[in-house]
Scaffold this active site. Structure first.
Site, short mmCIF file in Angstrom:
data_model
loop_
_atom_site.label_atom_id
_atom_site.label_comp_id
_atom_site.label_asym_id
_atom_site.label_seq_id
_atom_site.Cartn_x
_atom_site.Cartn_y
_atom_site.Cartn_z
N SER A 162 0.69 -1.14 0.03
CA SER A 162 -0.03 -0.07 0.07
C SER A 162 0.73 1.11 0.00
CB SER A 162 -0.85 -0.03 1.14
OG SER A 162 -1.51 1.17 1.24
N TYR A 214 -1.94 -0.80 10.61
CA TYR A 214 -2.21 -1.35 9.08
C TYR A 214 -0.74 -0.51 8.32
CZ TYR A 214 -3.99 -1.34 4.21
OH TYR A 214 -3.84 -1.64 2.78
#
Ligand SMILES: NC(=O)c1ccc[n+]([C@@H]2O[C@H](COP(=O)([O-])OP(=O)(O)OC[C@H]3O[C@@H](n4cnc5c(N)ncnc54)[C@H](OP(=O)(O)O)[C@@H]3O)[C@@H](O)[C@H]2O)c1
Length: 243
Positions: A141, A154
Site C-alpha cells: 500500500s 495497518y
C-alpha cells in the site's frame, strides 16, 4: 506465459479478483483463494472455466491453511510459478487515537498482512525455485511508503511487507523475483464506504480519479513479464505522492 500457474490470495473480490481475471486473460492458469467467501470463489471458477481456474478456501494467517493452499494449487495444476500475496486486512482508526490502535490490533493485522504473507511465501518458494521463472508480487500500500493509511497498525504492517519484499528479493535471486505494488485508494468493496476520501482523492491526485482494481492488475502483469526487475516497490497512486 501460457503454461504458468499463479496463486492469488484474497481473490474473490477487488484487486485480487482483477488480478485473477487479468492473468487468466494473459493465458495463465490461476488458483483463486479467500478465507470466507466460498460461493464467490466457485462462481469465478464457473465463469473462467475449470481448465484455467481453481478455487481453494483458506486463511493465509493460519499456517496449516497457507501450506495447504500451496499444496492444493500444485496438486491441481502440477506446478506453481507465481504467487500474488494480495489478501490483507485493516481497521480504520484515526492516527491520533492511541487507545483504539491497541497491541491487539497490531497483532491481528500483523498476523494476516505480515505473517500470512511470510508463510505463504515460505510454502511457495520450493515450487517457485523449480519453476525456472518464479515470481512473487506482494500487494502492499501507499500507506507502507508514506505517513498515511487507514490506521497506523495497518500502515506499519504494509511498511513491513515492503521491507520483506526487499529482503526476499535479495535472498531468492536469481531463481525467484520478488516485487511489490503499493496502491493508493482503489475502488473496491474494501473502500466502498470511504465516500469522503474518494472525493478528496479525485481533487488531490494529478490523475483526478481513484485507482480501479484493473489498474493494479495491469502493473502486476507487467511485473510478471519484466524478467530483469526484482526488489522494486511500484507505487500506483495516480501521482498523489507528487502533491
Ligand atoms: N482498496 C484499496 O484502496 C487498497 C489500497 C492499497 C492496498 N490495498 C490492499 O489490496 C489488498 C486487497 O484489497 P481489496 O481492496 O481488493 O479488498 P477486498 O475487495 O475486500 O478483497 C479482499 C479479499 O481478500 C480475502 N481475504 C481477506 N482476508 C483473508 C485471509 N485472511 N485469507 C485469505 N483471504 C482473505 C477476501 O475474501 P474473504 O473475506 O471472503 O476471506 C477478499 O477476497 C489488501 O492487501 C489491501 O491491503 C487495498
Amino acid at each position: 506465459m501460457a503454461e504458468r500457474v499463479a496463486l492469488v490470495t484474497g481473490s474473490t473480490s477487488g484487486i485480487g479478483k482483477a488480478c485473477v481475471e487479468r492473468l487468466v486473460a494473459d493465458g495463465l492458469r490461476v488458483v483463486i483463494n479467500s478465507a470466507k467467501s466460498v460461493d464467490a470463489g466457485r462462481a469465478m471458477v464457473a465463469e473462467l472455466g475449470e481448465e484455467r481456474a481453481h478455487y481453494v478456501q483458506g486463511d493465509i494467517a493460519d499456517a496449516a491453511d497457507a501450506q495447504r493452499l500451496v499444496d492444493e494449487s500444485v496438486a491441481r495444476f502440477g506446478r506453481l510459478d507465481v504467487l500474488v500475496n494480495n489478501a490483507g486486512t485493516t481497521v480504520r482508526i484515526p492516527h491520533d487515537d492511541f487507545t483504539t490502535a491497541s497491541p491487539d490490533v497490531f497483532r491481528r493485522l500483523y498476523d494476516v498482512n505480515v505473517v500470512g504473507t511470510w508463510q505463504m511465501s515460505v510454502a511457495a518458494v520450493p515450487h517457485l525455485r523449480e519453476s525456472g521463472a518464479g515470481c512473487i508480487v506482494n500487494v502492499t500500500s501507499l500507506a507502507g511508503v508514506r505517513a498515511t493509511g487507514s490506521s497506523i497498525p495497518y500502515a506499519v504492517s504494509k511498511g513491513a511487507m515492503n521491507h520483506l519484499t526487499l529482503l526476499l528479493a535479495n535472498t531468492l535471486a536469481p531463481a525467484v523475483r520478488v516485487n511489490a505494488v503499493a496502491p493508493g485508494l482503489v475502488d473496491t468493496p474494501w473502500t466502498a464506504d470511504w465516500g469522503d476520501l474518494h472525493e478528496a482523492i479525485k481533487v488531490m491526485a494529478p490523475m483526478q480519479r481513484c485507482a480501479q482494481p484493473e489498474d493494479v492488475a495491469e502493473v502486476v502483469a507487467t511485473l510478471l513479464a519484466s524478467t530483469y526487475v526484482t526488489g522494486q516497490i511500484w507505487v500506483i497512486d495516480g501521482g498523489l505522492s507528487l502533491r
